[in-house]
Design a protein around this motif. Sequence first.
Motif, mmCIF file in Angstrom:
data_model
loop_
_atom_site.group_PDB
_atom_site.id
_atom_site.type_symbol
_atom_site.label_atom_id
_atom_site.label_comp_id
_atom_site.label_asym_id
_atom_site.label_seq_id
_atom_site.Cartn_x
_atom_site.Cartn_y
_atom_site.Cartn_z
ATOM 1 N N LEU A 193 60.813 55.123 69.858
ATOM 2 C CA LEU A 193 60.620 56.515 69.464
ATOM 3 C C LEU A 193 60.015 57.359 70.579
ATOM 4 N N LEU A 194 59.095 56.807 71.342
ATOM 5 C CA LEU A 194 58.466 57.577 72.425
ATOM 6 C C LEU A 194 59.478 58.073 73.461
ATOM 7 N N PRO A 195 60.384 57.234 73.953
ATOM 8 C CA PRO A 195 61.378 57.772 74.903
ATOM 9 C C PRO A 195 62.284 58.838 74.286
ATOM 10 N N ALA A 196 62.595 58.697 72.997
ATOM 11 C CA ALA A 196 63.432 59.714 72.339
ATOM 12 C C ALA A 196 62.688 61.045 72.263
ATOM 13 N N PHE A 197 61.412 61.002 71.907
ATOM 14 C CA PHE A 197 60.612 62.228 71.889
ATOM 15 C C PHE A 197 60.458 62.794 73.297
ATOM 16 N N ALA A 198 60.290 61.918 74.290
ATOM 17 C CA ALA A 198 60.055 62.366 75.665
ATOM 18 C C ALA A 198 61.281 63.051 76.274
ATOM 19 N N LEU A 199 62.450 62.785 75.735
ATOM 20 C CA LEU A 199 63.650 63.479 76.219
ATOM 21 C C LEU A 199 63.621 64.971 75.888
ATOM 22 N N PHE A 200 62.982 65.319 74.773
ATOM 23 C CA PHE A 200 63.054 66.691 74.277
ATOM 24 C C PHE A 200 61.733 67.445 74.310
ATOM 25 N N PHE A 201 60.614 66.729 74.495
ATOM 26 C CA PHE A 201 59.295 67.349 74.488
ATOM 27 C C PHE A 201 58.521 66.918 75.728
ATOM 28 N N PRO A 202 57.501 67.708 76.126
ATOM 29 C CA PRO A 202 56.603 67.250 77.205
ATOM 30 C C PRO A 202 55.921 65.948 76.790
ATOM 31 N N GLU A 260 52.923 64.834 76.762
ATOM 32 C CA GLU A 260 51.720 64.906 75.927
ATOM 33 C C GLU A 260 52.086 65.102 74.456
ATOM 34 N N ILE A 261 53.058 65.959 74.214
ATOM 35 C CA ILE A 261 53.514 66.204 72.846
ATOM 36 C C ILE A 261 54.245 64.972 72.310
ATOM 37 N N ALA A 262 55.042 64.327 73.148
ATOM 38 C CA ALA A 262 55.773 63.129 72.723
ATOM 39 C C ALA A 262 54.820 62.023 72.287
ATOM 40 N N ILE A 263 53.751 61.828 73.041
ATOM 41 C CA ILE A 263 52.761 60.808 72.671
ATOM 42 C C ILE A 263 52.084 61.183 71.360
ATOM 43 N N SER A 264 51.738 62.450 71.191
ATOM 44 C CA SER A 264 51.106 62.903 69.951
ATOM 45 C C SER A 264 52.031 62.731 68.757
ATOM 46 N N LEU A 265 53.292 63.069 68.917
ATOM 47 C CA LEU A 265 54.249 62.913 67.816
ATOM 48 C C LEU A 265 54.452 61.446 67.454
ATOM 49 N N THR A 266 54.488 60.592 68.454
ATOM 50 C CA THR A 266 54.609 59.158 68.188
ATOM 51 C C THR A 266 53.387 58.642 67.440
ATOM 52 N N ALA A 267 52.213 59.123 67.806
ATOM 53 C CA ALA A 267 50.985 58.720 67.108
ATOM 54 C C ALA A 267 51.010 59.182 65.657
ATOM 55 N N ILE A 268 51.513 60.372 65.408
ATOM 56 C CA ILE A 268 51.609 60.881 64.036
ATOM 57 C C ILE A 268 52.570 60.020 63.212
ATOM 58 N N VAL A 269 53.695 59.650 63.815
ATOM 59 C CA VAL A 269 54.651 58.790 63.106
ATOM 60 C C VAL A 269 54.026 57.437 62.792
ATOM 61 N N HIS A 270 53.285 56.866 63.742
ATOM 62 C CA HIS A 270 52.596 55.593 63.492
ATOM 63 C C HIS A 270 51.576 55.741 62.373
ATOM 64 N N PHE A 271 50.829 56.830 62.373
ATOM 65 C CA PHE A 271 49.829 57.067 61.328
ATOM 66 C C PHE A 271 50.492 57.149 59.955
#
Length: 58
Positions: free
Chosen positions: A28-37, A39-50
């Motif tokens: 999921l992190l690389p997929a988010f990192a393709l479309f977001f900065p 820092e945001i990609a890491i935060s979104l991945t953390a939210i999904v894990h939570f």
Amino acid sequence: MEIIVIAIVAFFASGLTFFSGFGLGTLLLPAFALFFPIEIAISLTAIVHFLNNIFNYH
């Protein structure tokens, strides 16, 4: 378009996590990192894990 790609990757990663117990952040992190900065990609991945952890404890 990015929402569709992220949704497909998240669906695949959640299926992998269901059977193996890992893989959600790895895919999921690389997929988010393709479309977001990053820092945001890491935060979104953390939210999904939570959220995944909350829904696992029923």
